[in-house]
Scaffold this motif. Structure first.
Motif, PDB file in Angstrom:
ATOM      1  N   TRP A   1       0.544  -1.241  -0.272  1.00  0.00           N
ATOM      2  CA  TRP A   1      -0.048   0.029  -0.099  1.00  0.00           C
ATOM      3  C   TRP A   1       0.695   1.335  -0.159  1.00  0.00           C
ATOM      4  CZ3 TRP A   1      -4.438   1.211  -1.831  1.00  0.00           C
ATOM      5  CH2 TRP A   1      -4.703   2.246  -1.733  1.00  0.00           C
TER       6      TRP A   1
ATOM      7  N   ARG B   1       0.098   3.866  -3.109  1.00  0.00           N
ATOM      8  CA  ARG B   1      -0.762   5.345  -2.592  1.00  0.00           C
ATOM      9  C   ARG B   1      -0.042   6.475  -3.389  1.00  0.00           C
ATOM     10  NH1 ARG B   1       0.050   5.342   3.032  1.00  0.00           N
ATOM     11  NH2 ARG B   1       2.153   5.919   2.431  1.00  0.00           N
TER      12      ARG B   1
ATOM     13  N   GLY C   1      -9.706   5.020   9.229  1.00  0.00           N
ATOM     14  CA  GLY C   1      -9.199   4.153   7.995  1.00  0.00           C
ATOM     15  C   GLY C   1      -7.603   4.530   7.752  1.00  0.00           C
TER      16      GLY C   1
ATOM     17  N   ASP D   1      -8.823   0.953  11.822  1.00  0.00           N
ATOM     18  CA  ASP D   1      -9.069   0.403  10.477  1.00  0.00           C
ATOM     19  C   ASP D   1      -9.709  -1.105  10.730  1.00  0.00           C
ATOM     20  OD1 ASP D   1      -7.480   1.310   7.536  1.00  0.00           O
ATOM     21  OD2 ASP D   1      -8.391  -0.880   7.629  1.00  0.00           O
ATOM     22  N   SER D   2     -10.517  -1.319   9.589  1.00  0.00           N
ATOM     23  CA  SER D   2     -11.211  -2.931   9.853  1.00  0.00           C
ATOM     24  C   SER D   2     -10.368  -3.706   9.344  1.00  0.00           C
ATOM     25  CB  SER D   2     -12.567  -2.612   8.949  1.00  0.00           C
ATOM     26  OG  SER D   2     -12.108  -2.341   7.668  1.00  0.00           O
TER      27      SER D   2
ATOM     28  N   ASP E   1     -14.747  -0.615  13.100  1.00  0.00           N
ATOM     29  CA  ASP E   1     -15.568  -0.171  11.743  1.00  0.00           C
ATOM     30  C   ASP E   1     -15.760   1.449  11.884  1.00  0.00           C
ATOM     31  OD1 ASP E   1     -17.205   0.335   9.810  1.00  0.00           O
ATOM     32  OD2 ASP E   1     -18.588  -1.155  10.560  1.00  0.00           O
ATOM     33  N   ILE E   2     -15.253   2.124  10.909  1.00  0.00           N
ATOM     34  CA  ILE E   2     -15.451   3.800  11.048  1.00  0.00           C
ATOM     35  C   ILE E   2     -16.848   4.104  10.829  1.00  0.00           C
ATOM     36  CG2 ILE E   2     -12.922   4.151  10.763  1.00  0.00           C
ATOM     37  CD1 ILE E   2     -13.808   5.033   7.920  1.00  0.00           C
TER      38      ILE E   2
ATOM     39  N   HIS F   1      -8.413  10.252   5.362  1.00  0.00           N
ATOM     40  CA  HIS F   1      -7.347  10.418   4.483  1.00  0.00           C
ATOM     41  C   HIS F   1      -7.650   9.533   3.465  1.00  0.00           C
ATOM     42  CE1 HIS F   1      -3.058  10.340   2.521  1.00  0.00           C
ATOM     43  NE2 HIS F   1      -3.240  11.455   2.401  1.00  0.00           N
ATOM     44  N   GLN F   2      -8.262   9.586   2.311  1.00  0.00           N
ATOM     45  CA  GLN F   2      -8.194   8.725   0.981  1.00  0.00           C
ATOM     46  C   GLN F   2      -8.941   7.498   1.456  1.00  0.00           C
ATOM     47  OE1 GLN F   2      -7.720   9.787  -1.781  1.00  0.00           O
ATOM     48  NE2 GLN F   2      -5.800  11.165  -1.744  1.00  0.00           N
TER      49      GLN F   2
ATOM     50  N   PHE G   1     -13.861   4.780  -0.893  1.00  0.00           N
ATOM     51  CA  PHE G   1     -14.272   3.370  -0.924  1.00  0.00           C
ATOM     52  C   PHE G   1     -15.631   3.110  -0.127  1.00  0.00           C
ATOM     53  CE2 PHE G   1      -9.779   3.752  -0.629  1.00  0.00           C
ATOM     54  CZ  PHE G   1      -9.339   2.989  -1.975  1.00  0.00           C
TER      55      PHE G   1
HETATM   56  C1  LIG Z   1      -7.129   3.725   0.728  1.00  0.00           C
HETATM   57  S1  LIG Z   1      -6.773   3.128   2.151  1.00  0.00           S
HETATM   58  C2  LIG Z   1      -6.239   4.799   2.833  1.00  0.00           C
HETATM   59  C3  LIG Z   1      -5.510   4.234   4.171  1.00  0.00           C
HETATM   60  C4  LIG Z   1      -4.582   5.412   4.523  1.00  0.00           C
HETATM   61  N1  LIG Z   1      -5.677   6.547   5.128  1.00  0.00           N
HETATM   62  C5  LIG Z   1      -3.868   6.290   3.851  1.00  0.00           C
HETATM   63  O1  LIG Z   1      -4.315   7.290   3.197  1.00  0.00           O
HETATM   64  O2  LIG Z   1      -2.843   5.599   3.263  1.00  0.00           O
HETATM   65  C6  LIG Z   1      -8.519   2.963   2.930  1.00  0.00           C
HETATM   66  C7  LIG Z   1      -8.560   2.254   4.337  1.00  0.00           C
HETATM   67  O3  LIG Z   1      -9.806   2.258   5.050  1.00  0.00           O
HETATM   68  C8  LIG Z   1     -10.053   1.240   5.524  1.00  0.00           C
HETATM   69  N2  LIG Z   1     -11.353   1.213   5.552  1.00  0.00           N
HETATM   70  C9  LIG Z   1     -12.400   1.096   4.689  1.00  0.00           C
HETATM   71  N3  LIG Z   1     -13.603   0.851   5.219  1.00  0.00           N
HETATM   72  C10 LIG Z   1     -13.625   0.763   6.491  1.00  0.00           C
HETATM   73  C11 LIG Z   1     -14.503   0.629   7.392  1.00  0.00           C
HETATM   74  N4  LIG Z   1     -15.811   0.655   7.312  1.00  0.00           N
HETATM   75  N5  LIG Z   1     -14.006   0.608   8.752  1.00  0.00           N
HETATM   76  C12 LIG Z   1     -12.575   0.951   8.946  1.00  0.00           C
HETATM   77  N6  LIG Z   1     -11.767   0.988   8.114  1.00  0.00           N
HETATM   78  C13 LIG Z   1     -12.212   0.935   6.748  1.00  0.00           C
HETATM   79  C14 LIG Z   1      -9.385   0.217   4.490  1.00  0.00           C
HETATM   80  O4  LIG Z   1      -9.261  -0.937   5.302  1.00  0.00           O
HETATM   81  C15 LIG Z   1      -8.150   0.818   4.123  1.00  0.00           C
HETATM   82  O5  LIG Z   1      -7.315   0.615   5.135  1.00  0.00           O
END
Ligand SMILES: C[S@@+](CC[C@H](N)C(=O)[O-])C[C@H]1O[C@@H](n2cnc3c(N)ncnc32)[C@H](O)[C@@H]1O
Length: 324
Positions: A122, A126, A155, A176-177, A203-204, A220-221, A225
């Motif tokens: 990742w 990124r 996240g 993070d999940s 779970d956010i 952040h990003q 999703f």
């Molecule tokens: C694209 S990554 C971004 C990670 C970090 N913020 C970065 O910018 O590098 C998105 C993250 O959101 C987490 N995520 C997605 N849905 C989630 C949820 N409902 N609860 C917790 N985490 C979640 C994913 O597991 C992933 O690690």
């Protein structure tokens, strides 16, 4: 009166009432509605057109997907009032809610599989489309923090925002999940010597935290999703102490459909107005917006919690109701 009659006429059909009921849970694509309602696409599209023409729904295209949602304002309020008349134990409503949950669960599992698979890579992925250092500099500039403050990173993934902002605060928590993402984040945080940063699986969209305790929250990003980005914003708002700040970093609107097909994106970026509406609905006031150009443009929205959040309002209303 004319508006009410128009809304009643448009909704006066079992399928159309079911569609309004489904969209009360959030925006859906035409193919999701087709799958839940088990009706042909032309048929569902015909029903949708009637609801859009009556102003009860908004329709928007993003790449090859077309989303529908209950419209805002007076016409949307009429649609919500009609949905509220459906008895909660109505069998069709129960069936639709269950099918919707199935679809959301399937999508959440696909995204989890994606993050589990790409967790080790990742930090490299990124950086492909976005100038990470420019984003980090803008984030630090827009969100100055002190050692007396507490930060929440929703996240957190591999912990990038903890790396950028962790050294400035007294305490930071990354949620993070994905177990796989958190494993990488844990070893990153140790490597960066950030012993004020903790990581937890959560779970956010349903935070397990005491509300109102963080000075700053970062997304952040993450929003692109999610099925329900506004729910994550709501949870972030509840986590903030009064006067606390929420910083959202995400993609601006784009048309790189491939991100949806191969990288689990649900939304192709966000317009300022959309994010602003969600923030304001949660009692947050937008203070600064910044756009960073790039292969994919990045937008940063900074908002402050000024009043009661929607959750507190609701809680207050329920408490009052209970004491009467
Ligand atoms: C694209 S990554 C971004 C990670 C970090 N913020 C970065 O910018 O590098 C998105 C993250 O959101 C987490 N995520 C997605 N849905 C989630 C949820 N409902 N609860 C917790 N985490 C979640 C994913 O597991 C992933 O690690």
């Amino acid at each position: 009166m004319d508006g009410v009659l128009e809304a009643l006429r448009a909704a006066a059909d079992p399928t159309r009432l079911r569609i309004l009921g489904l969209l009360e849970f959030g925006e859906l694509t035409v193919s999701e509605l087709v799958s839940i309602l088990s009706q042909s696409q032309p048929r569902v599209s015909r029903h949708l057109k009637i609801l859009v023409d009556a102003g009860l729904l908004d329709r928007f295209r993003e790449g090859s997907w077309v989303f529908h949602r209950l419209s805002l304002g007076e016409k949307g309020a009429r649609a919500r009032a009609l949905v509220a008349l459906i008895p909660p134990d109505d069998p069709l409503r129960g069936h639709d809610a269950e099918r919707l949950k199935d679809i959301q669960n399937q999508r959440a599992r696909a995204a989890e599989d994606y993050f589990a698979k790409y967790a080790p890579e990742w930090d490299r992925l990124r950086q492909l489309d976005v100038d990470e250092e420019a984003v980090a500099a803008a984030v630090r500039d827009m969100l100055p923090l002190t050692k007396q403050q507490k930060l929440l990173d929703l996240g957190t993934g591999t912990g990038r925002m903890l790396q950028v902002l962790g050294p400035d605060v007294g305490e930071a928590l990354g949620l993070d999940s994905s177990h796989e993402m958190l494993s990488v984040a844990r070893s990153n945080v140790t490597q960066w010597g950030l012993d004020n940063c903790q990581l937890r699986q959560a779970d956010i969209l349903a935070l397990p935290l005491v509300y109102g305790t963080f000075d700053a929250v970062v997304l952040h990003q993450v929003l692109h999703f999610l099925d329900r980005p506004w729910t994550a914003i709501g949870e972030a708002a509840h986590a903030l102490a009064p006067g606390g700040r929420l910083l959202i970093v995400d993609l601006g609107p784009h048309d790189v459909e491939e991100l949806r097909e191969n990288h689990a994106h649900r939304r192709l970026g966000f317009a300022d107005e959309e994010i602003q509406d969600w923030l304001e609905a949660q009692g947050l006031k937008v203070e600064t917006i910044k756009h960073l150009p790039g292969t994919l443009g990045v937008s940063i929205w900074l908002a402050r919690r000024i009043g009661v959040t929607a959750f507190e309002n609701e809680h207050h209303r329920m408490t009052l109701g209970a004491s009467q």
